[in-house]
Design a protein around this motif. Structure first.
Motif, short mmCIF file in Angstrom:
data_model
loop_
_atom_site.label_atom_id
_atom_site.label_comp_id
_atom_site.label_asym_id
_atom_site.label_seq_id
_atom_site.Cartn_x
_atom_site.Cartn_y
_atom_site.Cartn_z
N THR A 1 0.98 -1.34 -0.02
CA THR A 1 0.02 0.07 -0.03
C THR A 1 0.91 1.14 -0.02
O THR A 1 0.51 2.19 -0.80
N ALA A 2 1.84 1.07 0.82
CA ALA A 2 2.79 2.25 0.72
C ALA A 2 3.55 2.55 -0.48
O ALA A 2 3.61 3.76 -0.83
N ALA A 3 3.85 1.28 -1.03
CA ALA A 3 4.51 1.72 -2.40
C ALA A 3 3.25 2.20 -3.62
O ALA A 3 3.92 3.16 -4.38
N GLU A 4 2.19 1.67 -3.42
CA GLU A 4 1.25 2.20 -4.32
C GLU A 4 1.02 3.73 -4.30
O GLU A 4 0.78 4.66 -4.99
N ASP A 5 1.10 4.37 -2.80
CA ASP A 5 0.91 5.63 -2.14
C ASP A 5 1.83 6.43 -2.52
O ASP A 5 2.02 7.63 -2.40
N GLY A 6 3.37 5.69 -2.74
CA GLY A 6 4.43 6.60 -2.66
C GLY A 6 4.90 7.24 -1.38
O GLY A 6 5.70 8.26 -1.46
N THR A 7 4.67 6.40 -0.45
CA THR A 7 4.83 6.82 0.96
C THR A 7 5.60 5.99 1.68
O THR A 7 6.24 4.99 1.09
N THR A 8 6.31 6.53 2.77
CA THR A 8 7.17 5.27 3.46
C THR A 8 6.39 4.41 4.45
O THR A 8 5.29 4.79 5.05
N CYS A 9 6.92 3.59 4.89
CA CYS A 9 6.47 2.45 6.16
C CYS A 9 6.69 3.04 7.38
O CYS A 9 7.54 4.10 7.54
N THR A 10 6.13 2.51 8.30
CA THR A 10 6.38 2.83 9.64
C THR A 10 7.89 2.78 10.05
O THR A 10 8.81 2.07 9.53
N GLY A 11 8.54 3.62 10.42
CA GLY A 11 9.68 4.32 10.91
C GLY A 11 10.72 4.75 9.59
O GLY A 11 11.72 4.88 9.85
N GLY A 12 9.80 4.91 8.75
CA GLY A 12 10.48 5.86 7.62
C GLY A 12 11.13 5.02 6.58
O GLY A 12 11.87 5.40 5.79
N TRP A 13 10.70 3.65 6.73
CA TRP A 13 11.68 2.67 6.00
C TRP A 13 11.01 2.73 4.57
O TRP A 13 9.66 2.80 4.30
N PRO A 14 11.73 2.54 3.28
CA PRO A 14 11.05 2.64 1.89
C PRO A 14 10.33 1.44 2.06
O PRO A 14 10.78 0.25 2.42
N PRO A 15 9.12 1.03 1.41
CA PRO A 15 8.33 -0.04 1.20
C PRO A 15 9.38 -1.08 0.60
O PRO A 15 9.06 -2.40 1.10
N GLN A 16 10.14 -0.87 -0.32
CA GLN A 16 10.89 -2.13 -0.72
C GLN A 16 11.78 -2.78 0.13
O GLN A 16 11.88 -3.88 0.28
#
Length: 106
Positions: free
Chosen positions: A20-35
């Motif tokens: 979901t974060a990758a689709e939204d172009g946001t980061t995950c919890t903790g600021g990690w990139p979705p990848q």
């Protein structure tokens, strides 16, 4: 729900959040990139596979000869996912999750 099932469910939740974060172009919890989180999810799944392979080998050494599927489905009374040290360690990040059991703590 045994520990292996608990871990697979948590990994699936993390993976869904990362996608979901990758689709939204946001980061995950903790600021990690979705990848990064997606790679971590796959790494945890691989550790689960390796642990199951180890359980099958241990079972064969005892003369039981259960398959990985048998062990996963609880058909070997000598092998329990709840007693696997690696799985207990993998579950630590979710120790406050409502479905986590204190018996799974290392």
């Amino acid at each position: 729900m045994d520990l292996r099932e608990f871990l697979l469910a948590r990994i699936a939740e993390d993976e869904a959040r990362a996608r979901t974060a990758a689709e939204d172009g946001t980061t995950c919890t903790g600021g990690w990139p979705p990848q990064r989180l997606l790679v971590e999810c796959e790494t945890r799944r691989e550790l689960l596979r390796l642990d199951l392979d180890q359980a099958v080998c241990e079972d064969a050494d005892r003369g039981c000869g259960h398959s990985g599927t048998d062990i996963e489905q609880g058909r070997c009374e000598r092998q329990s996912a709840d007693d696997r040290p690696l799985l207990r360690a993998l579950a630590l990040p979710w120790s406050t999750h409502p479905q986590h059991r204190d018996a799974w703590l290392p």
